[in-house]
Design an enzyme around this catalytic site. Structure first.
Site, PDB file in Angstrom:
ATOM      1  N   ASP A 402       0.825  -1.205   0.000  1.00  0.00           N
ATOM      2  CA  ASP A 402       0.000   0.000   0.000  1.00  0.00           C
ATOM      3  C   ASP A 402       0.862   1.259   0.000  1.00  0.00           C
ATOM      4  O   ASP A 402       1.922   1.313   0.627  1.00  0.00           O
ATOM      5  CB  ASP A 402      -0.887  -0.015   1.251  1.00  0.00           C
ATOM      6  CG  ASP A 402      -1.750   1.222   1.365  1.00  0.00           C
ATOM      7  OD1 ASP A 402      -2.571   1.440   0.463  1.00  0.00           O
ATOM      8  OD2 ASP A 402      -1.589   1.974   2.351  1.00  0.00           O
ATOM      9  N   GLU A 455       1.270  -0.451  -5.150  1.00  0.00           N
ATOM     10  CA  GLU A 455       0.340   0.638  -5.429  1.00  0.00           C
ATOM     11  C   GLU A 455       1.194   1.909  -5.474  1.00  0.00           C
ATOM     12  O   GLU A 455       1.468   2.530  -4.443  1.00  0.00           O
ATOM     13  CB  GLU A 455      -0.734   0.753  -4.348  1.00  0.00           C
ATOM     14  CG  GLU A 455      -1.767   1.822  -4.693  1.00  0.00           C
ATOM     15  CD  GLU A 455      -2.362   2.522  -3.485  1.00  0.00           C
ATOM     16  OE1 GLU A 455      -3.374   3.215  -3.644  1.00  0.00           O
ATOM     17  OE2 GLU A 455      -1.802   2.407  -2.386  1.00  0.00           O
TER      18      GLU A 455
END
Length: 720
Positions: A402, A455
């Site tokens: 993330d 990401e």
């Protein structure tokens, strides 16, 4: 015997002795063996050695401090303690046991290279010197005293103070503690008088929020987990990911709309994912976290699957069920930041241990969370080992990392003057870069069947290229640009799309710079964005047709696929974490048609090598129609490795049918339509190219005369 209630004794009683093993337990005093024990509330204590000899310990302080000479030396003894008028109870003395950490452990821990650190720090059931119990370990280099507290010692930090070894690694073996017992670390910092209660950073389980105690787990009792399918993450494999928030995929309407447990999810989710044709599930973060509305993106217990849905045993059953259905398991992993809850990592030993002390480095302004000090070797060890832990202990098949951009840039989301440059004066976070490269190198080196995904929303180069050639080393990168551009395009009224043709074509200019995943993730259905279906323009029929065409475009486009739950049946409302998806929508044939469309696209994607084998290579794609902006028509070829492995993808993004649209194909002969998003079974108008099509040989090459249905995509293959 010398006077025993010396300053050290008072330090034991007061709970501030830095090394209680130096005072308590068996010792030699002036050539004579003695034993000291601290048993608050005890009235009488005797020592019984393995050879049967006994000795009386004198109570030298009313708080429960006992000491006395004993008939023989050695550490193999028990304490016989009497509380009140009750019969004596035989108890183990935790201060008679030798250390658990080996010299090699201490060397690797201090060096920050102990990649199985989760087998040392934390709480570990074991038999130590013939006695069953739990060995506890924690890193707190600046603490003046660290104790283990729990149900087993009345949460009294004086009873099980730990010894410090090496570079601030505290340990103690406590007999008779067992799996299921709750505990915390009680820590006195360097400038504090009152102790802090901290959850174990390496705990394998925790209480259900809002409670915060860690829970002892015996890993040997976890059920065996079948490995994931071989080759499931290869670049030439079909990868179609179903992104899931476990707390809201489905709920139990018969139990006050409660969460499904890991075991219930194991029964329901893998069969559904397999039936829909997805190859992987990606779970929003399941590491323990205190705040439901963070969706798991503010974790505190990185080594503990959240207890909201069950135990580690139950989570292992869930992963095993996915693998038995041929489904890979990817975890959303958050190594970039953590919340500042008092029981967590913040100010862990009374200092900024896991985070930076300076808020310009250590505080994330967007999320009001703390940023790891990636340059501290013990913190980097904690993070890298955690990635390996999930693959080692639970056999997960990949990690999606993330917010990578927030890790890479020191000025990420910071005002001018609100950040600290690196040693060269630049904005790159050199320590985070080193960490990510090390993480990826270790993951692929130790678990080559797994993968990692970033990401990463910027133009940082070589994200999915090996670290030894200057890349970050990820297996894949989310293609955020593709997602933003194409969602912007499809949200426009078809009459205006001709003016935004490049929103579709631009992505192909960089499509092979990285190994891309095309993400329609949870981030696109929250914070007022509505659902994917909610973006579609036009009347109700056109909205469904637009969605069907867009999904066909996605599956025909180079790049692995990711879809957040609910997108597969056109969830209409925006996602919320505390409600189930609207499964009742499937009673409507339009929504059921979208579900069938996704199932068939997944199956076609997996069975046609041309759609997946060369997704990350330029040779797998060739434009056929790229410049017909006026008609909003696009067409391209996708190719596989074998000669003749080819398919044609054609899209009409207007509601105007194109009954005789000619386009070039690589060779003549018969062609067959194998997919049509306008088919009646999906809710379309059933316009298309039934039967066999013949490519006409012309001076310009082979040409096909196609019917392009309104707001639709078709896929054709040569018959040879």
């Amino acid at each position: 015997m010398t006077e025993l209630v010396a300053p050290e004794g008072h330090a034991i009683i007061g709970g501030y002795h830095a090394d209680p093993f130096r005072y308590l337990g068996p010792h030699i005093d002036h050539g004579a063996p003695i034993v000291r024990a601290f048993l608050p509330g005890a009235r009488q204590v005797r020592v019984r050695f393995a050879d049967g000899q006994e000795g009386e310990l004198k109570r030298i302080h009313d708080a429960g401090l006992f000491a006395g000479r004993v008939p023989s030396g050695g550490r193999d003894y028990r304490l016989l303690a009497r509380w009140g008028q009750r019969d004596p109870v035989e108890v183990e003395d935790p201060y008679r046991f030798a250390p658990v950490f080996s010299d090699l452990d201490l060397y690797l821990l201090g060096e920050g290279t102990h990649l199985q650190i989760y087998d040392k720090l934390g709480a570990h059931t074991m038999v130590h010197e013939g006695v069953a119990g739990v060995a506890f370990g924690v890193f707190a280099p600046n603490a003046r005293r660290v104790s283990v507290v729990g149900d087993f010692n009345f949460w009294d930090g004086r009873r099980h103070a730990m010894r410090v070894r090496g570079n601030g690694f505290w340990e103690i073996f406590i007999p008779d503690v067992k799996a299921g017992d709750k505990y915390k670390f009680e820590i006195v910092g360097p400038h504090q008088s009152a102790p802090m209660l901290k959850s174990d950073p390496y705990a394998f389980s925790a209480e259900v929020r809002p409670l915060t105690a860690s829970v002892v787990v015996d890993p040997s009792t976890l059920p065996p987990i079948m490995p994931g399918p071989a080759g499931i993450n290869r670049l030439d494999a079909p990868i179609s990911i179903y992104e899931v928030h476990l707390g809201s995929w489905r709920r139990n309407p018969y139990l006050n709309n409660s969460w499904l447990t890991y075991r219930e999810l194991a029964e329901q989710l893998p069969p559904y994912v397999a039936e829909m044709g997805f190859t992987h599930v990606e779970l929003l973060p399941i590491a323990e976290h205190p705040f439901d509305a963070s969706w798991g993106y503010q974790p505190i217990g990185l080594y503990a699957p959240t207890s909201r849905f069950g135990t580690p045993h139950d989570f292992a059953i869930f992963v095993d069920a996915c693998h038995k259905h041929g489904i890979g398991v990817i975890l959303d992993w958050v190594p970039g930041h953590f919340p500042d809850d008092a029981h967590g990592l913040a100010n862990f030993d009374g200092t900024a241990l896991y985070e930076h002390a300076n808020a310009m480095q250590g505080r994330h302004l967007d999320w009001n969370t703390l940023i790891y000090n990636f340059g501290r070797r013990e913190v980097a060890n904690f993070i890298v080992a955690n990635a390996l832990f999930w693959m080692d202990r639970y056999k997960v098949d990949g990690l999606r990392v993330d917010a990578v951009a927030s890790m890479l840039y020191l000025d990420y989301s910071r005002p001018e003057g609100g950040w600290i440059p690196n040693k060269y004066g630049g904005r790159e976070n050199l320590e985070a870069i080193d960490l990510l490269r090390r993480f990826n190198t270790e993951v692929f080196g130790r678990f080559p069947n797994t993968t990692t995904m970033a990401e990463e929303s910027t133009a940082w180069p070589l994200v999915s290229r090996p670290a030894d050639v200057g890349g970050l080393g990820f297996g894949y990168k989310w293609n955020m640009g593709w997602m933003h551009d194409t969602l912007r395009y499809i949200a426009k009224d078809p009459i205006y799309r001709q003016h935004h043709h490049n929103d579709v074509t631009f992505g192909m200019l960089y499509a092979f710079f990285e190994n891309f995943v095309l993400p329609l993730s949870h981030d696109e259905v929250v914070h007022g964005k509505g659902s994917i279906f909610g973006r579609m323009p036009g009347d109700r029929w056109q909205r469904f047709a637009n969605l069907r065409a867009y999904y066909t475009f996605m599956f025909g486009h180079p790049g692995k696929k990711l879809m957040f739950m609910g997108g597969e049946f056109a969830q209409e409302r925006e996602w919320t974490h505390d409600h189930s998806l609207d499964w009742h929508l499937l009673e409507n044939k339009e929504h059921a048609g979208i579900k069938d469309l996704i199932r068939d696209l997944n199956r076609l994607y997996k069975t046609l090598p041309a759609l997946h084998q060369l997704e990350s290579e330029p040779g797998g794609f060739e434009w056929v129609v790229v410049d017909d902006a006026a008609a909003s028509v696009f067409a391209w070829l996708r190719r596989g490795r074998e000669p003749g492995s080819v398919c044609l993808v054609a899209l009409n993004f207007t509601p105007t049918p194109r009954p005789s649209y000619r386009m070039r194909v690589p060779f003549g002969g018969g062609w067959r339509e194998v997919f049509n998003s306008d088919a009646e079974i999906y809710g379309g108008s059933n316009m298309g190219n039934g039967g066999r099509l013949q490519a006409e040989e012309t001076e310009h090459g082979a040409m096909l005369d196609l019917v392009l249905p309104p707001l639709a995509g078709i896929i054709l293959v040569p018959e040879n």
